[in-house]
Write a protein that holds these residues in place. Sequence first.
Motif, PDB file in Angstrom:
ATOM      1  N   VAL B 202      -8.040   3.022   4.047  1.00  0.00           N
ATOM      2  CA  VAL B 202      -7.197   2.427   2.815  1.00  0.00           C
ATOM      3  C   VAL B 202      -6.089   3.206   2.660  1.00  0.00           C
ATOM      4  CG1 VAL B 202      -7.415   2.137   0.589  1.00  0.00           C
ATOM      5  CG2 VAL B 202      -9.530   1.797   1.816  1.00  0.00           C
ATOM      6  N   THR B 203      -5.102   2.513   2.789  1.00  0.00           N
ATOM      7  CA  THR B 203      -3.605   2.994   2.525  1.00  0.00           C
ATOM      8  C   THR B 203      -2.757   2.307   1.859  1.00  0.00           C
ATOM      9  OG1 THR B 203      -2.007   4.466   3.744  1.00  0.00           O
ATOM     10  CG2 THR B 203      -2.902   2.449   4.744  1.00  0.00           C
ATOM     11  N   HIS B 204      -1.457   3.184   1.460  1.00  0.00           N
ATOM     12  CA  HIS B 204      -0.238   2.644   0.807  1.00  0.00           C
ATOM     13  C   HIS B 204       0.800   2.870   1.827  1.00  0.00           C
ATOM     14  CE1 HIS B 204      -2.038   1.585  -3.200  1.00  0.00           C
ATOM     15  NE2 HIS B 204      -2.655   2.839  -3.283  1.00  0.00           N
ATOM     16  N   GLN B 205       0.389   3.430   2.824  1.00  0.00           N
ATOM     17  CA  GLN B 205       1.495   3.968   3.634  1.00  0.00           C
ATOM     18  C   GLN B 205       1.679   2.772   4.815  1.00  0.00           C
ATOM     19  OE1 GLN B 205       0.970   6.959   2.111  1.00  0.00           O
ATOM     20  NE2 GLN B 205       3.190   6.634   2.054  1.00  0.00           N
ATOM     21  N   MET B 206       2.718   1.974   4.672  1.00  0.00           N
ATOM     22  CA  MET B 206       3.197   0.733   5.718  1.00  0.00           C
ATOM     23  C   MET B 206       3.265   1.392   6.885  1.00  0.00           C
ATOM     24  SD  MET B 206       2.213  -1.654   3.975  1.00  0.00           S
ATOM     25  CE  MET B 206       1.459  -1.394   2.326  1.00  0.00           C
ATOM     26  N   GLU B 207       3.907   2.533   7.119  1.00  0.00           N
ATOM     27  CA  GLU B 207       3.990   3.121   8.331  1.00  0.00           C
ATOM     28  C   GLU B 207       2.824   3.387   9.063  1.00  0.00           C
ATOM     29  OE1 GLU B 207       5.925   4.062   5.621  1.00  0.00           O
ATOM     30  OE2 GLU B 207       7.981   3.416   6.322  1.00  0.00           O
ATOM     31  N   ASP B 208       1.967   3.858   8.530  1.00  0.00           N
ATOM     32  CA  ASP B 208       0.502   4.087   9.192  1.00  0.00           C
ATOM     33  C   ASP B 208      -0.013   2.907   9.433  1.00  0.00           C
ATOM     34  OD1 ASP B 208       0.896   6.795   8.625  1.00  0.00           O
ATOM     35  OD2 ASP B 208      -0.417   7.017   7.015  1.00  0.00           O
ATOM     36  N   LYS B 211       1.746   1.721  12.649  1.00  0.00           N
ATOM     37  CA  LYS B 211       1.405   2.612  13.713  1.00  0.00           C
ATOM     38  C   LYS B 211       0.147   2.696  14.374  1.00  0.00           C
ATOM     39  CE  LYS B 211       2.391   7.377  15.047  1.00  0.00           C
ATOM     40  NZ  LYS B 211       2.991   8.709  14.558  1.00  0.00           N
ATOM     41  N   TYR B 212      -0.653   2.688  13.414  1.00  0.00           N
ATOM     42  CA  TYR B 212      -2.277   2.777  14.059  1.00  0.00           C
ATOM     43  C   TYR B 212      -3.006   1.661  13.889  1.00  0.00           C
ATOM     44  CZ  TYR B 212      -0.860   7.681  13.290  1.00  0.00           C
ATOM     45  OH  TYR B 212      -0.462   8.987  13.188  1.00  0.00           O
ATOM     46  N   ALA B 213      -2.847   0.665  12.843  1.00  0.00           N
ATOM     47  CA  ALA B 213      -4.050  -0.408  12.759  1.00  0.00           C
ATOM     48  C   ALA B 213      -3.816  -1.325  13.831  1.00  0.00           C
ATOM     49  CB  ALA B 213      -3.893  -0.821  11.383  1.00  0.00           C
ATOM     50  N   ASN B 214      -4.994  -1.910  14.125  1.00  0.00           N
ATOM     51  CA  ASN B 214      -5.076  -3.320  14.843  1.00  0.00           C
ATOM     52  C   ASN B 214      -4.999  -4.353  14.121  1.00  0.00           C
ATOM     53  OD1 ASN B 214      -5.152  -1.995  17.408  1.00  0.00           O
ATOM     54  ND2 ASN B 214      -7.391  -1.847  17.040  1.00  0.00           N
ATOM     55  N   HIS B 215      -5.943  -4.437  12.862  1.00  0.00           N
ATOM     56  CA  HIS B 215      -5.589  -5.478  11.915  1.00  0.00           C
ATOM     57  C   HIS B 215      -5.596  -4.922  10.726  1.00  0.00           C
ATOM     58  CE1 HIS B 215      -8.391  -7.167  15.361  1.00  0.00           C
ATOM     59  NE2 HIS B 215      -7.546  -8.190  15.057  1.00  0.00           N
ATOM     60  N   ARG B 232       2.076  -9.494  12.497  1.00  0.00           N
ATOM     61  CA  ARG B 232       2.370 -10.648  11.928  1.00  0.00           C
ATOM     62  C   ARG B 232       2.503 -10.586  10.292  1.00  0.00           C
ATOM     63  NH1 ARG B 232      -2.514 -13.634  14.056  1.00  0.00           N
ATOM     64  NH2 ARG B 232      -2.014 -14.146  16.181  1.00  0.00           N
ATOM     65  N   LEU B 233       1.855  -9.557   9.963  1.00  0.00           N
ATOM     66  CA  LEU B 233       2.182  -9.439   8.417  1.00  0.00           C
ATOM     67  C   LEU B 233       3.459  -9.019   8.131  1.00  0.00           C
ATOM     68  CD1 LEU B 233       0.996  -8.612   5.522  1.00  0.00           C
ATOM     69  CD2 LEU B 233       0.705  -6.178   6.249  1.00  0.00           C
ATOM     70  N   PHE B 234       4.188  -8.123   8.772  1.00  0.00           N
ATOM     71  CA  PHE B 234       5.245  -7.590   8.714  1.00  0.00           C
ATOM     72  C   PHE B 234       6.584  -8.632   9.152  1.00  0.00           C
ATOM     73  CE2 PHE B 234       3.268  -3.510   9.030  1.00  0.00           C
ATOM     74  CZ  PHE B 234       3.247  -3.211   7.407  1.00  0.00           C
ATOM     75  N   ASN B 235       6.037  -9.666   9.761  1.00  0.00           N
ATOM     76  CA  ASN B 235       7.197 -10.591   9.966  1.00  0.00           C
ATOM     77  C   ASN B 235       6.935 -11.792   9.009  1.00  0.00           C
ATOM     78  OD1 ASN B 235       8.786 -10.144  12.382  1.00  0.00           O
ATOM     79  ND2 ASN B 235       6.829  -9.844  13.550  1.00  0.00           N
ATOM     80  N   ASP B 236       6.083 -11.668   8.281  1.00  0.00           N
ATOM     81  CA  ASP B 236       5.773 -13.002   7.374  1.00  0.00           C
ATOM     82  C   ASP B 236       6.483 -12.455   5.845  1.00  0.00           C
ATOM     83  OD1 ASP B 236       4.995 -14.817   5.458  1.00  0.00           O
ATOM     84  OD2 ASP B 236       2.939 -15.120   6.499  1.00  0.00           O
ATOM     85  N   GLU B 237       7.749 -12.791   5.766  1.00  0.00           N
ATOM     86  CA  GLU B 237       8.461 -12.467   4.506  1.00  0.00           C
ATOM     87  C   GLU B 237       7.735 -13.037   3.352  1.00  0.00           C
ATOM     88  OE1 GLU B 237      11.700 -11.292   4.510  1.00  0.00           O
ATOM     89  OE2 GLU B 237      11.989 -10.860   6.491  1.00  0.00           O
ATOM     90  N   ILE B 245       4.952  -5.789  -0.831  1.00  0.00           N
ATOM     91  CA  ILE B 245       5.050  -4.591  -0.027  1.00  0.00           C
ATOM     92  C   ILE B 245       6.423  -4.805   0.980  1.00  0.00           C
ATOM     93  CG2 ILE B 245       2.554  -4.151   0.325  1.00  0.00           C
ATOM     94  CD1 ILE B 245       2.620  -5.893   2.907  1.00  0.00           C
ATOM     95  N   GLU B 246       6.828  -3.491   1.332  1.00  0.00           N
ATOM     96  CA  GLU B 246       8.128  -3.271   2.144  1.00  0.00           C
ATOM     97  C   GLU B 246       7.460  -3.248   3.548  1.00  0.00           C
ATOM     98  OE1 GLU B 246      11.387  -2.035   1.312  1.00  0.00           O
ATOM     99  OE2 GLU B 246      11.471  -3.260  -0.511  1.00  0.00           O
ATOM    100  N   MET B 247       8.807  -3.796   4.276  1.00  0.00           N
ATOM    101  CA  MET B 247       8.622  -3.531   5.822  1.00  0.00           C
ATOM    102  C   MET B 247       8.780  -2.020   6.225  1.00  0.00           C
ATOM    103  SD  MET B 247      10.772  -5.407   8.562  1.00  0.00           S
ATOM    104  CE  MET B 247      10.792  -6.866   7.819  1.00  0.00           C
TER     105      MET B 247
END
Lengths: 283, 283
Positions: B202-208, B211-215, B232-237, B245-247
């Motif tokens: 569980v995180t608020h860090q989009m960088e993490d 970097k780490y998550a598959n899903h 996919r998430l970060f490509n869906d404006e 959330i921010e990219m």
Amino acid sequence: MMSNVTLGKYIPNNTFFHRLDPRCKLLLLFIFMITIFINIGMIGYITLGLVMIVCFILSKISLFTVIKSLKPMWFMMVFILVINLIVVKTGTPWHIGKITIYSNAIFNTLKIAYRLVLLISTSTIFTATTKPLDITIAIEDLFAFLKPIVNVHILSMMISIALRFIPTILDETNRIMKAQASRGVDFVHGKLKEKAKSITSLIIPLFVSAFARSDELANAMEARSYNPYAKRSRYRKLKWRIKDSIILILSIILLAGFITLAVTHLANNWNGFIFDWIRGWFK
Amino acid sequence: MNIKINHLSYTYPSNQPFKEDALSDINASIKSNDFVAIIGQTGSGKSTLIQNLNGLLIPTTGQVEIEDYIIKKKVKLKNIKQLRKKIGIVFQFPEYQLFEENVEKDILFGPKNFGFNEKQLAGLAKKVLEEVGLDETFLKKSPFELSGGEKRRVAIAGILAFDPEVLIVDEPTAGLDPQTANKIMELFYNLYKKQHKTIILVTHQMEDVLKYANHVMALKNGKLEAYTTPFRLFNDEKLMSHLQIEMPLILKIAKETKKKYPDLDLSKVKDIDSFVMQLKDVI
Ligand SMILES: Nc1ncnc2c1ncn2[C@@H]1O[C@H](COP(=O)(O)OP(=O)(O)OP(=O)(O)O)[C@@H](O)[C@H]1O
Ligand SMILES: [Mg+2]
């Protein structure tokens, strides 16, 4: 786990009771407590019970909440019943197998139970309809006459902080229980030794965080120049309305009525619990 | 261990007249050896969701299936302890669960509850303490004299110690310095990569997340709004603005760079290193 604690929680709403002046409510609480503690006889208790039911309806507290707040009473009731069965030897003896129990033991327990229900109900209505902050202000106002002797403000501040932290500490308890349950603690089952360990795993973090919290709060208050001895003005002003007076006068009349009732009852030598009990001793 | 969540809704028991579902109709399944991030704003139900996964909370409606275990209302969960051994949860602010007199004892508290024998316990505390980046001098220290970040690491070690198959961590890096935060994230990633654990973060860090998550599961007001890959998430404006959330910055940079180097494979950009690698390929 701990979510079923309802005693002492404020329930936001806007009912007749919520709108009453907290000072009025505090006085009502005292009056009801006194009434409950004097021996007002059968009629008195039934009347009081009816008044309580009306209060519950007026304050829109759900029956469920009431029943839940009565839950912690069970243990006490069993305890009192056992004591009564041993001590009280008056009334009709009933034989159950080899044991003999006396009718008064049962009746006395029922009377105490009924009083306790009334007592808990009264305080539930009071705390459920009065914001903790308002309670403090009411206490401060009503005990203002003590000002020359004690610092009423400090007292009421302490009470309000204590009240304020009850839900917080319950939440905290809940959280720590979950965290320890994830580490394999079983709070329900287990041997005595395991139980003791599981309680320790709850109590110690709870104390640590309570101390940390109070330390932080003290610092935060000091950082905002809190001085308990300073003369202060009030942001919230309580407003005493006519309906407060009416309710208060009605309650006082009720109390006076009950006292009269009790006195006449005593004159008629009605079998009150205390008298029975004392008589039992002198037999 | 596959986790299947079917039509899960959860409402906290409360006295408030207005109740809202903390979670409503969640459907998802998490495969063995997956790295899943759960994101969502404060109060969106992330912590509530994870507590439904090891029987700390029981779904109000719907169910969670984990191997033979079915977590469902009115169905008694057999051997819940074993389930909790398999699914370890590191709570949000786990530092508040420490209670033993020294770090070693606290770390071994979980394993002991889960019935580890002497042989398994020997050297265990030292080993997991090293995994979280603390040396053995900490073993005999009192947990209460550690700094916040050290406490956090000890608490994490206390969960790692009983070697759960699924590790659920709730905002493990909140409030830690970047270096420690990084180390801890690497630790989880290694558990996933080398020991083939399932990680739910569980995180608020989009960088993490990138970097780490598959899903990634995105919650909003208790609803599962998306369950997809970070890419996919970060490509869906639209989805991103809906979730507020921010990219991640590195992905933004990569996107800008792609304008100049169209061959750049954005799906392989996870952090600065991988971005540089990709860039070398195309330049
Ligand atoms: N013990 C509780 N009792 C009643 N309601 C609760 C309790 N814990 C959480 N809630 C409510 O459930 C909802 C979801 O809370 P939850 O803690 O799951 O959010 P979260 O996504 O973990 O938030 P955060 O990012 O702040 O940790 C919130 O609206 C919250 O008010
Ligand atoms: Mg949370």
